[in-house]
Design a protein around this motif. Structure first.
Motif, PDB file in Angstrom:
ATOM      1  N   GLN A  51       0.821  -1.220   0.000  1.00  0.00           N
ATOM      2  CA  GLN A  51       0.000   0.000   0.000  1.00  0.00           C
ATOM      3  C   GLN A  51       0.855   1.269   0.000  1.00  0.00           C
ATOM      4  O   GLN A  51       2.075   1.219   0.105  1.00  0.00           O
ATOM      5  CB  GLN A  51      -0.888   0.013   1.240  1.00  0.00           C
ATOM      6  CG  GLN A  51      -1.813  -1.173   1.368  1.00  0.00           C
ATOM      7  CD  GLN A  51      -3.059  -1.012   0.520  1.00  0.00           C
ATOM      8  OE1 GLN A  51      -3.596   0.079   0.396  1.00  0.00           O
ATOM      9  NE2 GLN A  51      -3.498  -2.097  -0.092  1.00  0.00           N
ATOM     10  N   THR A  52       0.149   2.412  -0.060  1.00  0.00           N
ATOM     11  CA  THR A  52       0.827   3.714  -0.145  1.00  0.00           C
ATOM     12  C   THR A  52       0.888   4.389   1.227  1.00  0.00           C
ATOM     13  O   THR A  52      -0.109   4.416   1.959  1.00  0.00           O
ATOM     14  CB  THR A  52       0.064   4.635  -1.119  1.00  0.00           C
ATOM     15  OG1 THR A  52       0.071   4.010  -2.401  1.00  0.00           O
ATOM     16  CG2 THR A  52       0.705   6.009  -1.217  1.00  0.00           C
ATOM     17  N   LEU A  53       2.049   4.943   1.530  1.00  0.00           N
ATOM     18  CA  LEU A  53       2.248   5.709   2.763  1.00  0.00           C
ATOM     19  C   LEU A  53       2.661   7.129   2.362  1.00  0.00           C
ATOM     20  O   LEU A  53       3.434   7.302   1.417  1.00  0.00           O
ATOM     21  CB  LEU A  53       3.371   5.054   3.591  1.00  0.00           C
ATOM     22  CG  LEU A  53       3.710   5.679   4.936  1.00  0.00           C
ATOM     23  CD1 LEU A  53       2.606   5.384   5.961  1.00  0.00           C
ATOM     24  CD2 LEU A  53       5.052   5.143   5.480  1.00  0.00           C
ATOM     25  N   VAL A  54       2.144   8.128   3.069  1.00  0.00           N
ATOM     26  CA  VAL A  54       2.540   9.520   2.821  1.00  0.00           C
ATOM     27  C   VAL A  54       3.482   9.945   3.944  1.00  0.00           C
ATOM     28  O   VAL A  54       3.228   9.646   5.112  1.00  0.00           O
ATOM     29  CB  VAL A  54       1.302  10.445   2.766  1.00  0.00           C
ATOM     30  CG1 VAL A  54       1.703  11.912   2.701  1.00  0.00           C
ATOM     31  CG2 VAL A  54       0.420  10.061   1.574  1.00  0.00           C
ATOM     32  N   ILE A  70      12.766   6.621   7.846  1.00  0.00           N
ATOM     33  CA  ILE A  70      11.390   6.112   7.666  1.00  0.00           C
ATOM     34  C   ILE A  70      11.224   5.470   6.288  1.00  0.00           C
ATOM     35  O   ILE A  70      10.600   4.411   6.152  1.00  0.00           O
ATOM     36  CB  ILE A  70      10.365   7.256   7.889  1.00  0.00           C
ATOM     37  CG1 ILE A  70      10.405   7.685   9.358  1.00  0.00           C
ATOM     38  CG2 ILE A  70       8.966   6.826   7.486  1.00  0.00           C
ATOM     39  CD1 ILE A  70       9.706   9.002   9.643  1.00  0.00           C
ATOM     40  N   LEU A  71      11.815   6.095   5.264  1.00  0.00           N
ATOM     41  CA  LEU A  71      11.705   5.524   3.905  1.00  0.00           C
ATOM     42  C   LEU A  71      12.313   4.119   3.873  1.00  0.00           C
ATOM     43  O   LEU A  71      11.717   3.178   3.326  1.00  0.00           O
ATOM     44  CB  LEU A  71      12.416   6.420   2.888  1.00  0.00           C
ATOM     45  CG  LEU A  71      11.779   7.791   2.618  1.00  0.00           C
ATOM     46  CD1 LEU A  71      12.608   8.595   1.622  1.00  0.00           C
ATOM     47  CD2 LEU A  71      10.348   7.633   2.083  1.00  0.00           C
ATOM     48  N   GLY A 107      -0.300   7.907   6.856  1.00  0.00           N
ATOM     49  CA  GLY A 107       0.813   8.829   6.677  1.00  0.00           C
ATOM     50  C   GLY A 107       1.575   9.023   7.974  1.00  0.00           C
ATOM     51  O   GLY A 107       1.035   8.796   9.060  1.00  0.00           O
ATOM     52  N   ILE A 108       2.839   9.400   7.814  1.00  0.00           N
ATOM     53  CA  ILE A 108       3.637   9.755   8.994  1.00  0.00           C
ATOM     54  C   ILE A 108       4.001  11.221   8.869  1.00  0.00           C
ATOM     55  O   ILE A 108       4.570  11.653   7.852  1.00  0.00           O
ATOM     56  CB  ILE A 108       4.889   8.865   9.103  1.00  0.00           C
ATOM     57  CG1 ILE A 108       4.459   7.417   9.406  1.00  0.00           C
ATOM     58  CG2 ILE A 108       5.832   9.386  10.181  1.00  0.00           C
ATOM     59  CD1 ILE A 108       5.615   6.439   9.559  1.00  0.00           C
ATOM     60  N   ASN A 128      -1.053   9.190  10.884  1.00  0.00           N
ATOM     61  CA  ASN A 128      -2.419   9.507  10.468  1.00  0.00           C
ATOM     62  C   ASN A 128      -3.001   8.337   9.696  1.00  0.00           C
ATOM     63  O   ASN A 128      -2.302   7.685   8.908  1.00  0.00           O
ATOM     64  CB  ASN A 128      -2.438  10.763   9.578  1.00  0.00           C
ATOM     65  CG  ASN A 128      -2.380  12.041  10.394  1.00  0.00           C
ATOM     66  OD1 ASN A 128      -1.852  12.042  11.507  1.00  0.00           O
ATOM     67  ND2 ASN A 128      -2.914  13.114   9.863  1.00  0.00           N
ATOM     68  N   ILE A 129      -4.272   8.080   9.905  1.00  0.00           N
ATOM     69  CA  ILE A 129      -4.913   6.923   9.271  1.00  0.00           C
ATOM     70  C   ILE A 129      -5.434   7.292   7.871  1.00  0.00           C
ATOM     71  O   ILE A 129      -5.283   8.430   7.432  1.00  0.00           O
ATOM     72  CB  ILE A 129      -6.053   6.362  10.161  1.00  0.00           C
ATOM     73  CG1 ILE A 129      -7.106   7.444  10.442  1.00  0.00           C
ATOM     74  CG2 ILE A 129      -5.481   5.819  11.460  1.00  0.00           C
ATOM     75  CD1 ILE A 129      -8.327   6.928  11.217  1.00  0.00           C
TER      76      ILE A 129
END
Ligand code: G16
Length: 544
Positions: A51-54, A70-71, A107-108, A128-129
């Motif tokens: 999935q995608t994370l921001v 984090i990346l 997201g972080i 964040n969800i």
């Protein structure tokens, strides 16, 4: 691909507060400290593989280093794609916007918000969800639980990603897209407000505004919106260069810390409109010429005028405010015939109400206002909303607020903060208040009679979750209130917050200084809570 599993030991102090985990930079720089917390976030989630994370932050000291870690951890843990703002920059509302627009898993966000930045100052991280909003308590509790039992974390061994070039890169199997930090957010703002009308206001040669970005994250956003898209003269945005230490300032938009702006708006030949935002761009302060709008009034005025903005033309579903925020918005809701929700402090409590379509506008007394357009409070959104209202009504900020008071009455309001109090002393103050709680009802203080006294408890109307001990409230029979609570965002000692509110229906009495209007309540707060005794301070450190 070289994924390493690195053994680690838990840290005992990774409990997220009102808004994520906030600590001094050297705490985050301890070996494995940040890594543990990030792994604890991932371990508390399910179904994020592929999935995608921001990821983005407010540009403060340690932002770039944290993002590289984090990346590599996201790649090692199996995320499919990360969207990261150029230079590691995403304001908190922009991050919320990007999560929603891209239907990201979550997201972080890296920020300690309005707290100072720099090598010995504050840093923070929050999750964040998928709705774009701060993780609710059940998620933050799960993260904390993971952080207490963690024994290893995963990291991809790879070189750093170039964060300064927009484009797509590969980190192991994972795609990294470095995106323009401003585009998506600016487009969203343009879809909400009447930009033609605001442009006319800002270019008519008569109206002048000044936006103080306080050397924090909103500089590039504010320049794009006000100076480029809306035609305001260059220089409208001051302190617009984001700096790692915010120019050694305290990027908190209130009358104390936004002193550059306050001097201009309260000086000779002041502009018509002034605004400031905080470190990560979610807070706002609105000023008229020689006039301060309290955040509680701001929420109420925006709610009363909401239909002037295209996005809210059809009216509001409801309004939500945090418990210590003044009851000015309740009066607007009552007149509009809509619900007004009272939640604990912290934006995370608004998420369910917004998702369920129960509330459209939300606000906190702590310079936070927002709506269902994202799931964070939003500083520049509030500024644009005010400009939209001023442009539509062709009245000054002061005239708009005073007319509002005439219609609804004035809720005098102030918050007194006692910062840097020894934790034991602050806890004793709260314990002493708890002891008195049962005996206060019916007690008389001068002309005030106590109607109720409790520790605020909230049952979420959407999922039924209960949050207890959210602040001690003393309510009086005339609707006045005193609220006591301890801050959940500080990084040193404790901060005692005292919130004071009284209601004045008579327009002839609307011209008082709030400290004068509230003086009896201020004395009652001292009498009941023995603030000087417990804090060993003679006066608050900050009054807003
Ligand atoms: C303070 C404010 C809250 C606000 C929180 C986070 O919390 O009182 O209203 O939600 O900061 O705001 P930001 O994300 O801008 O830091 P506390 O617990 O210190 O009172």
């Amino acid at each position: 691909m070289n994924i390493k599993t690195i053994p680690t030991q838990p840290f005992a102090d990774q409990k997220p507060g009102t808004s994520g985990l906030r600590k001094k930079v050297p705490v985050f720089q301890q070996p494995n400290y940040l890594e543990n917390f990030v792994q604890a976030i991932f371990d508390s989630l399910e179904g994020y593989q592929g999935q995608t994370l921001v990821v983005g932050g407010d540009g403060r000291y340690y932002n770039r280093q944290a993002i590289q870690i984090i990346l590599k951890m996201a790649a090692a843990n199996g995320f499919g794609r990360v969207l990261v703002g150029r230079g590691g920059i995403l304001s908190t509302p922009a991050a919320s916007c990007v999560i929603r627009k891209n239907q990201a898993f979550g997201g972080i966000i890296l920020s300690a918000s309005h707290n100072p930045g720099g090598p010995t100052e504050d840093f923070g991280i929050k999750y964040n969800i998928g709705n774009g909003g701060p993780a609710p308590e059940k998620v933050t509790e799960a993260i904390f639980a993971q952080s207490k039992s963690i024994s290893s974390y995963k990291l991809l061994e790879a070189s750093d990603v170039d964060l300064d070039k927009v484009g797509s890169f590969k980190l192991g199997e994972m795609a990294v897209e470095v995106i323009d930090s401003v585009n998506d957010y600016a487009q969203l703002m343009e879809s909400l407000f009447d930009f033609d009308r605001i442009r006319e206001l800002l270019t008519n040669g008569r109206f002048r505004m000044c936006m103080d970005s306080m050397h924090a994250v909103t500089g590039p956003y504010a320049r794009r919106l006000f100076e480029q898209r809306l035609g305001a003269p260059l220089g409208t945005v001051m302190n617009g260069e984001p700096l790692e230490d915010f120019g050694r300032g305290h990027p908190d938009p209130n009358l104390v810390y936004a002193h550059d702006l306050v001097e201009i708006l309260f000086g000779n030949d002041a502009p018509d409109f002034g605004a400031a935002s905080d470190g990560d761009g979610d807070r706002n302060m609105i000023l008229g010429r020689q006039f301060f709008v309290t955040p509680s009034d701001s929420l109420a005025v925006l709610a009363a005028n909401a239909t002037l903005a295209p996005a809210y033309r059809d009216g509001l579903a409801g309004i939500a405010r945090s418990m210590p925020t003044s009851q000015a918005a309740d009066r607007v809701a009552e007149k509009l015939g809509i619900d007004c929700y009272e939640t604990p402090t912290g934006w995370k409590f608004f998420g369910n109400l917004l998702d369920a379509g129960k509330a459209t506008l939300c606000g906190e007394e702590s310079f936070g206002t927002g709506s269902n357009h994202v799931r964070e409070k939003d500083g520049l959104w509030a500024v644009l909303f005010w400009l939209n209202v001023v442009a539509a009504r062709q009245q000054s900020v002061e005239a708009i607020v005073k007319e509002h008071w005439q219609t609804y009455g004035r809720n005098y309001y102030s918050r007194h903060d006692y910062e840097g109090v020894e934790s034991d002393r602050a806890n004793s103050l709260v314990a002493a208040l708890h002891e008195q709680m049962p005996s206060l009802k019916g007690k008389q203080f001068g002309s005030y009679t106590v109607d109720y006294c409790d520790d605020f408890s909230y049952t979420d109307p959407v999922d039924g979750s209960v949050s207890k001990n959210q602040g001690i409230r003393i309510g009086f029979t005339d609707g006045s209130r005193i609220v006591f609570r301890l801050s959940g965002t500080g990084t040193q000692g404790a901060t005692v917050r005292v919130y004071l509110e009284s209601y004045e229906p008579n327009a002839a009495n609307h011209g008082l200084d709030p400290q004068v209007a509230l003086k009896d309540l201020i004395s009652i707060a001292e009498e009941v809570a023995q603030i000087r005794h417990f804090t060993a301070m003679n006066q608050p450190t900050v009054i807003t």
